[in-house]
Write a protein that holds these residues in place. Structure first.
Motif, PDB file in Angstrom:
ATOM      1  N   ARG A  21       0.810  -1.215   0.000  1.00 37.13           N
ATOM      2  CA  ARG A  21       0.000   0.000   0.000  1.00 37.13           C
ATOM      3  C   ARG A  21       0.847   1.270   0.000  1.00 37.13           C
ATOM      4  NH1 ARG A  21      -4.844  -1.550   4.197  1.00 37.13           N
ATOM      5  NH2 ARG A  21      -6.037  -2.806   2.737  1.00 37.13           N
ATOM      6  N   GLN A  25       1.310   5.303  -6.245  1.00 38.70           N
ATOM      7  CA  GLN A  25      -0.020   5.120  -6.822  1.00 38.70           C
ATOM      8  C   GLN A  25       0.065   4.867  -8.325  1.00 38.70           C
ATOM      9  OE1 GLN A  25      -3.060   5.046  -4.938  1.00 38.70           O
ATOM     10  NE2 GLN A  25      -1.392   4.651  -3.530  1.00 38.70           N
ATOM     11  N   GLN A  26       0.991   5.538  -8.972  1.00 40.02           N
ATOM     12  CA  GLN A  26       1.185   5.353 -10.408  1.00 40.02           C
ATOM     13  C   GLN A  26       1.582   3.911 -10.711  1.00 40.02           C
ATOM     14  OE1 GLN A  26       3.967   8.130 -12.060  1.00 40.02           O
ATOM     15  NE2 GLN A  26       4.224   6.985 -13.944  1.00 40.02           N
ATOM     16  N   ASP A  27       2.425   3.319  -9.874  1.00 43.82           N
ATOM     17  CA  ASP A  27       2.854   1.934 -10.083  1.00 43.82           C
ATOM     18  C   ASP A  27       1.707   0.958  -9.859  1.00 43.82           C
ATOM     19  OD1 ASP A  27       5.384   2.851 -10.669  1.00 43.82           O
ATOM     20  OD2 ASP A  27       6.174   2.455  -8.664  1.00 43.82           O
ATOM     21  N   LEU A  28       0.914   1.192  -8.807  1.00 40.58           N
ATOM     22  CA  LEU A  28      -0.247   0.328  -8.550  1.00 40.58           C
ATOM     23  C   LEU A  28      -1.230   0.400  -9.714  1.00 40.58           C
ATOM     24  CD1 LEU A  28      -0.895   1.099  -4.775  1.00 40.58           C
ATOM     25  CD2 LEU A  28       0.038  -1.018  -5.732  1.00 40.58           C
ATOM     26  N   HIS A  29      -1.470   1.614 -10.183  1.00 47.31           N
ATOM     27  CA  HIS A  29      -2.399   1.809 -11.287  1.00 47.31           C
ATOM     28  C   HIS A  29      -1.874   1.133 -12.552  1.00 47.31           C
ATOM     29  CE1 HIS A  29      -4.597   3.968 -14.486  1.00 47.31           C
ATOM     30  NE2 HIS A  29      -5.575   3.906 -13.615  1.00 47.31           N
ATOM     31  N   LEU A  76      -5.876  -4.146  -7.070  1.00 43.04           N
ATOM     32  CA  LEU A  76      -4.941  -3.037  -7.221  1.00 43.04           C
ATOM     33  C   LEU A  76      -5.683  -1.711  -7.370  1.00 43.04           C
ATOM     34  CD1 LEU A  76      -2.481  -4.883  -9.545  1.00 43.04           C
ATOM     35  CD2 LEU A  76      -1.778  -3.730  -7.425  1.00 43.04           C
ATOM     36  N   LEU A  77      -6.711  -1.676  -8.196  1.00 44.73           N
ATOM     37  CA  LEU A  77      -7.477  -0.439  -8.388  1.00 44.73           C
ATOM     38  C   LEU A  77      -8.162   0.015  -7.107  1.00 44.73           C
ATOM     39  CD1 LEU A  77      -9.124  -0.792 -11.895  1.00 44.73           C
ATOM     40  CD2 LEU A  77      -7.288   0.747 -11.205  1.00 44.73           C
ATOM     41  N   ASN A  79      -7.058  -0.129  -4.281  1.00 44.24           N
ATOM     42  CA  ASN A  79      -6.071   0.412  -3.357  1.00 44.24           C
ATOM     43  C   ASN A  79      -5.306   1.596  -3.928  1.00 44.24           C
ATOM     44  OD1 ASN A  79      -5.941  -1.266  -0.774  1.00 44.24           O
ATOM     45  ND2 ASN A  79      -6.293  -2.733  -2.407  1.00 44.24           N
ATOM     46  N   THR A  80      -5.828   2.173  -4.992  1.00 50.48           N
ATOM     47  CA  THR A  80      -5.231   3.408  -5.498  1.00 50.48           C
ATOM     48  C   THR A  80      -6.132   4.565  -5.097  1.00 50.48           C
ATOM     49  OG1 THR A  80      -6.358   3.155  -7.627  1.00 50.48           O
ATOM     50  CG2 THR A  80      -4.132   2.287  -7.474  1.00 50.48           C
ATOM     51  N   ARG A  81      -5.498   5.648  -4.744  1.00 50.16           N
ATOM     52  CA  ARG A  81      -6.232   6.840  -4.342  1.00 50.16           C
ATOM     53  C   ARG A  81      -6.247   7.831  -5.506  1.00 50.16           C
ATOM     54  NH1 ARG A  81      -2.740   5.513  -0.483  1.00 50.16           N
ATOM     55  NH2 ARG A  81      -1.221   7.080  -1.103  1.00 50.16           N
TER      56      ARG A  81
END
Length: 83
Positions: A21, A25-29, A76-77, A79-81
């Motif tokens: 977490r 955020q860019q990497d998770l997305h 993954l989505l 958990n992105t803000r």
């Protein structure tokens, strides 16, 4: 909030795959996009195929692969803000 979140696609009592977490955020997305694109590409390919001669186990394998890709992408989505 814990740093690591187990993926819902883990099928064992002790999860081994996690989302960090604290990752960018860019990497998770990007990872979510990659998995969902792979699932969409596979579905597009399947629309051109004829399943009359397919073995039941082949269909099961395809469904399992699609499930893993889509579920991981959704985890993954989620958990992105949005910034």
């Amino acid at each position: 909030m814990d740093r690591y979140l187990a993926l819902k696609s883990n099928f064992t009592d002790t999860p081994v795959l996690f989302i960090d977490r604290r990752a960018a955020q860019q990497d998770l997305h990007h990872c979510a996009q990659q998995r969902l694109r792979a699932a969409a590409d596979l579905l597009e390919t399947l629309t051109c195929l004829n399943f009359r001669q397919a073995d039941t186990k082949d269909t099961t394998h395809i469904i399992q692969a699609l499930y893993l890709l889509v579920q991981d992408g959704c985890d993954l989505l989620e958990n992105t803000r949005i910034q």
